[in-house]
Scaffold this motif. Structure first.
Motif, mmCIF file in Angstrom:
data_model
loop_
_atom_site.group_PDB
_atom_site.id
_atom_site.type_symbol
_atom_site.label_atom_id
_atom_site.label_comp_id
_atom_site.label_asym_id
_atom_site.label_seq_id
_atom_site.Cartn_x
_atom_site.Cartn_y
_atom_site.Cartn_z
ATOM 1 N N SER A 1 5.409 7.180 -11.399
ATOM 2 C CA SER A 1 3.996 7.411 -12.949
ATOM 3 C C SER A 1 3.987 8.427 -12.926
ATOM 4 C CB SER A 1 2.996 6.078 -12.571
ATOM 5 O OG SER A 1 3.128 4.864 -12.084
ATOM 6 N N THR A 2 3.534 9.692 -12.665
ATOM 7 C CA THR A 2 3.033 10.772 -12.732
ATOM 8 C C THR A 2 3.799 11.696 -13.408
ATOM 9 O OG1 THR A 2 1.626 11.081 -10.912
ATOM 10 C CG2 THR A 2 2.186 12.842 -11.623
ATOM 11 N N ALA A 3 5.455 10.850 -13.283
ATOM 12 C CA ALA A 3 6.596 12.051 -13.299
ATOM 13 C C ALA A 3 7.090 11.504 -15.184
ATOM 14 C CB ALA A 3 7.722 12.238 -12.351
ATOM 15 N N VAL A 4 7.181 10.440 -14.926
ATOM 16 C CA VAL A 4 7.140 9.317 -16.484
ATOM 17 C C VAL A 4 6.289 9.611 -17.160
ATOM 18 C CG1 VAL A 4 6.709 7.410 -17.152
ATOM 19 C CG2 VAL A 4 7.920 7.011 -15.304
ATOM 20 N N SER B 1 0.790 -1.127 0.011
ATOM 21 C CA SER B 1 0.488 -0.218 -0.037
ATOM 22 C C SER B 1 1.000 0.885 0.180
ATOM 23 C CB SER B 1 -0.834 -0.274 1.020
ATOM 24 O OG SER B 1 -1.395 1.122 1.710
ATOM 25 N N LEU B 2 1.529 0.918 1.339
ATOM 26 C CA LEU B 2 2.503 2.831 0.962
ATOM 27 C C LEU B 2 3.561 2.825 0.370
ATOM 28 C CD1 LEU B 2 2.942 5.249 2.491
ATOM 29 C CD2 LEU B 2 4.565 4.179 3.793
ATOM 30 N N PHE B 3 3.946 1.754 -0.807
ATOM 31 C CA PHE B 3 4.922 1.252 -1.692
ATOM 32 C C PHE B 3 3.675 2.425 -2.727
ATOM 33 C CE2 PHE B 3 7.018 -1.513 -4.958
ATOM 34 C CZ PHE B 3 7.593 -1.099 -5.388
ATOM 35 N N SER B 4 3.023 1.655 -3.185
ATOM 36 C CA SER B 4 2.126 2.083 -4.254
ATOM 37 C C SER B 4 2.345 4.200 -4.429
ATOM 38 C CB SER B 4 0.868 1.727 -3.976
ATOM 39 O OG SER B 4 -0.060 2.688 -3.454
ATOM 40 N N ARG B 5 2.801 4.453 -3.053
ATOM 41 C CA ARG B 5 2.554 6.624 -3.970
ATOM 42 C C ARG B 5 3.813 6.255 -3.870
ATOM 43 N NH1 ARG B 5 4.390 9.332 2.123
ATOM 44 N NH2 ARG B 5 6.652 9.045 1.242
ATOM 45 N N ASP B 6 4.763 5.858 -4.087
ATOM 46 C CA ASP B 6 5.996 6.644 -4.625
ATOM 47 C C ASP B 6 5.265 5.759 -5.856
ATOM 48 O OD1 ASP B 6 6.850 7.563 -2.246
ATOM 49 O OD2 ASP B 6 8.485 6.188 -1.987
ATOM 50 N N VAL B 7 5.772 4.541 -5.960
ATOM 51 C CA VAL B 7 4.481 4.352 -7.725
ATOM 52 C C VAL B 7 3.724 5.161 -8.162
ATOM 53 C CG1 VAL B 7 3.851 2.364 -9.419
ATOM 54 C CG2 VAL B 7 5.380 1.697 -6.966
ATOM 55 N N ILE B 8 3.216 5.479 -7.886
ATOM 56 C CA ILE B 8 2.507 6.869 -7.778
ATOM 57 C C ILE B 8 3.368 7.689 -8.920
ATOM 58 C CG2 ILE B 8 0.587 8.079 -8.263
ATOM 59 C CD1 ILE B 8 -1.022 6.233 -6.500
ATOM 60 N N VAL C 1 -8.215 10.434 -5.733
ATOM 61 C CA VAL C 1 -9.168 10.669 -5.087
ATOM 62 C C VAL C 1 -8.462 10.114 -3.223
ATOM 63 C CG1 VAL C 1 -11.234 10.635 -3.188
ATOM 64 C CG2 VAL C 1 -11.270 11.173 -5.829
ATOM 65 N N CYS C 2 -8.103 8.940 -3.592
ATOM 66 C CA CYS C 2 -8.268 8.433 -2.336
ATOM 67 C C CYS C 2 -6.677 8.304 -1.423
ATOM 68 C CB CYS C 2 -8.410 6.726 -2.339
ATOM 69 S SG CYS C 2 -10.281 6.086 -2.523
ATOM 70 N N ASP C 3 -6.248 7.256 -0.270
ATOM 71 C CA ASP C 3 -5.156 7.215 0.291
ATOM 72 C C ASP C 3 -3.231 8.020 -0.349
ATOM 73 O OD1 ASP C 3 -6.385 5.498 3.222
ATOM 74 O OD2 ASP C 3 -7.725 5.438 1.218
ATOM 75 N N LYS C 4 -3.065 6.783 -0.905
ATOM 76 C CA LYS C 4 -1.601 7.105 -1.715
ATOM 77 C C LYS C 4 -2.260 8.213 -2.704
ATOM 78 C CE LYS C 4 -2.218 3.591 0.316
ATOM 79 N NZ LYS C 4 -3.033 3.133 0.491
#
Length: 618
Positions: A137-140, A127-134, A155-158
């Motif tokens: 992904s945004t920067a890419v 879950s928390l790992f996904s924040r840095d993946v997002i 909207v949600c958490d991370k």
């Protein structure tokens, strides 16, 4: 109104602490700003790739490079209720762009996992790992360098923290966050919690539990309790990244659609005019971050933002600490009671006066910086208004843009329900909803806004577990009918991704209701839905870093004292030093995801530094 001296003091030290990293960040942004229209620097082959799948009319616009091209970062999927409404947003944005002789493209999509689905499951460890993946992904997506403005749909958490962290790498662009809105209210949250506790006690069936849960989470839109998702929406508005009053308008309503259209019109007019489009780096300043902290404290928002806000601010070169939060919490009044801090949900908050009332009270009370930039311009005056539909388009106020039917009017003078939302002159508490705990165990965060005052101090023997499943089993075996503090270790960012531990809540709440003095101490998370049981969470240093939590033994006396900000194990320094620290490899259980997580675990920072894989100089 004069700014409260404590707000001024904390802001000044944040500015001083951040001087080097903020200047380095702004220098990179200034360099990027020198490219007034990046597409003009692309080669013919590059541009051909950009417009290969576009319509002939969009190709013509992109070739001449005179009108804005908008980038869309979308978290849409059709499994998660909060993100379902985003399916239609790209087409809305593109249609409006065409009316302005401009273009829009979906630059990329980001994963949007749901903590509500993964609670107690192996996937929660990602879950928390996904924040840095997002964030990555945004920067890419934005690295294609062909966009003049950006819309972030999340909207949600991370998802929102990840989108903002990633977008800040392209802070020379104007960036708007578009909310999707909360679902309509279902059964009262108190009833849902009651059924959960009954199920934990074996008094209701799984079918009855599912019926209650489904009556609460029942349609498209964000969950209506005040967890991390809705704390995200509050933050984006109080930080000036949403249109005023737009955070908590239900999806699939005329007003929701009008606000989405209005945001697109406004960005395009700003870009075409070329004078009023505040870039993201200018909007997210030290003062903006402090305003976000004030909003979090004044509303009893999600403890997850004790991590996320640190990381988001760091991406803009702004360094904040838990001590900053604690010092602000001493003076910021608690103005809302939204579940789990009360019985109301965010729809009731919106009806009582919503963000406009909240921000006006905080600003006029001297708790918010007014000298900030937002996506709509300078200052916070616009954010003391609320949107509504204009029956007659001629009634649209001058701060509305384009042909949309939305107008803004002053928010209610008085709260329409003081059980939910109060003025600064009559707060629920003179202090904010979060508290820093320190002591020989380390430092942790506690959400006190949902905890009855009589439960905020607990001294009891430790019961030590390495998973929430182990505690659940001990409860099922009848081993927890006593006063105790549950010490859940090896749950931190480096251990197993810092999963949320909400399966603890029904058990611990039941024991508390039975008259036992109970509390939780963990290097894991409990998040925005942290309930009525006192929980010292995000403990740093975590167990696998050699934190004292790893040396606590069964039966050690532990004190959690929220009013005094204390967290101690009553064991001498000599004894703690003498205890052999035998750290085992925490069992990560998410199967094939384990290999992905290993690299993250090797570089992730501790919870108090934002649990981020990105440094302040990135």
């Amino acid at each position: 109104m004069m700014l409260h001296p404590r707000i001024k003091e904390v802001t000044e030290r944040v500015i001083e602490r951040s001087k080097t990293t903020r200047q380095a960040y702004l220098a990179r942004i200034q360099q990027a700003k020198k490219q007034t229209r990046v597409r003009s620097g692309l080669g013919c082959g590059n541009i051909a790739h950009v417009m290969a799948a576009c319509s002939s009319s969009d190709k013509d616009r992109l070739k001449v490079d005179e009108q804005p091209n908008l980038g869309i970062i979308n978290s849409y999927n059709d499994m998660l209720s909060a993100h379902v409404p985003y399916k239609d947003y790209p087409d809305i944005i593109k249609d409006i762009a065409q009316k302005y002789d401009s273009t829009a493209q979906v630059a990329g999509c980001v994963p949007a996992m749901c903590d509500g689905v993964t609670q107690g499951r192996d996937g929660m460890e990602l879950s928390l790992f996904s924040r840095d993946v997002i964030a990555m992904s945004t920067a890419v997506a934005l690295s294609h360098d062909v966009f003049d403005g950006v819309f972030c749909l999340g909207v949600c958490d991370k998802i929102v923290p990840g989108l903002l962290i990633g977008a800040l790498s392209f802070g020379h662009l104007p960036v708007y966050f578009l909310p999707a809105g909360p679902m309509q209210s279902g059964i009262p949250n108190k009833e849902k919690a009651r059924v959960r506790q009954k199920f934990a006690q074996g008094l209701v069936s799984r079918e009855e539990l599912l019926e209650a849960e489904s009556a609460s989470y029942h349609s498209a839109g964000t969950c209506t309790f005040y967890g991390t998702a809705n704390s995200n929406q509050m933050l984006m508005e109080i930080m000036g990244l949403h249109l005023p009053g737009s955070s908590f308008i239900n999806p699939y309503t005329e007003l929701r659609d009008g606000l989405t259209g209005n945001a697109v019109e406004q960005m395009l007019e700003q870009l075409i005019d070329g004078k009023n489009a505040n870039c993201l780096a200018d909007v997210v300043s030290e003062k903006t971050v402090i305003n976000g902290l004030i909003g979090l404290l004044a509303t009893g928002g999600s403890t997850n933002h004790a991590i996320h806000l640190v990381a988001m601010a760091g991406a803009a070169g702004v360094q904040i600490t838990w001590k900053d939060m604690a010092d602000l919490s001493e003076v910021v009044p608690l103005l809302t009671r939204i579940y789990p801090n009360g019985s109301a949900d965010v729809n009731h908050f919106q009806a009582a006066g919503g963000m406009g009332f909240l921000m006006r009270e905080l600003r006029d009370g001297g708790f918010l910086h007014s000298d900030v930039k937002t996506i709509v311009g300078e200052g916070l005056d616009a954010y003391t208004q609320e949107p509504m539909l204009a029956a007659d388009p001629s009634l649209i106020m001058t701060n509305s843009t384009g042909p949309s039917k939305v107008k803004w009017v002053p928010c209610p003078e008085n709260s329409l329900d003081e059980d939910v939302l109060r003025p600064v002159s009559n707060p629920f508490s003179p202090q904010g909803g979060l508290q820093l705990l320190t002591g020989n165990i380390g430092k942790a965060v506690i959400k006190v806004s949902a905890v009855d005052e009589k439960h905020q101090t607990v001294t009891a023997p430790a019961k030590v577990f390495s998973s929430q499943a182990a505690l659940q089993q001990a409860y099922a075996d009848g081993e927890l009918n006593q006063d105790f503090i549950a010490v859940i270790k090896e749950q931190g960012p480096k251990a197993k991704g810092m999963p949320e531990l909400h399966k603890l809540t029904p058990v611990m709440a039941t024991l508390q209701d039975q008259g036992y003095k109970v509390a939780i101490v963990t290097d894991g998370r409990m998040s925005g839905a942290s309930g009525k049981v006192p929980a010292a969470i995000h403990l740093a240093p975590e167990a696998v870093e050699g934190g004292i939590i790893a040396k606590i033994h069964e039966g050690d006396l532990v004190t959690l004292n929220a009013p005094e900000g204390e967290l101690f194990v009553h064991v001498s320094d000599e004894e703690l030093l003498a205890r052999e620290l035998q750290l085992s490899e925490p069992e990560a259980t998410f199967g094939t995801g384990r290999e992905l997580f290993t690299g993250f675990r090797n570089i992730v920072s501790s919870a108090d530094l934002g649990a981020s894989a990105f440094g302040l100089d990135q």
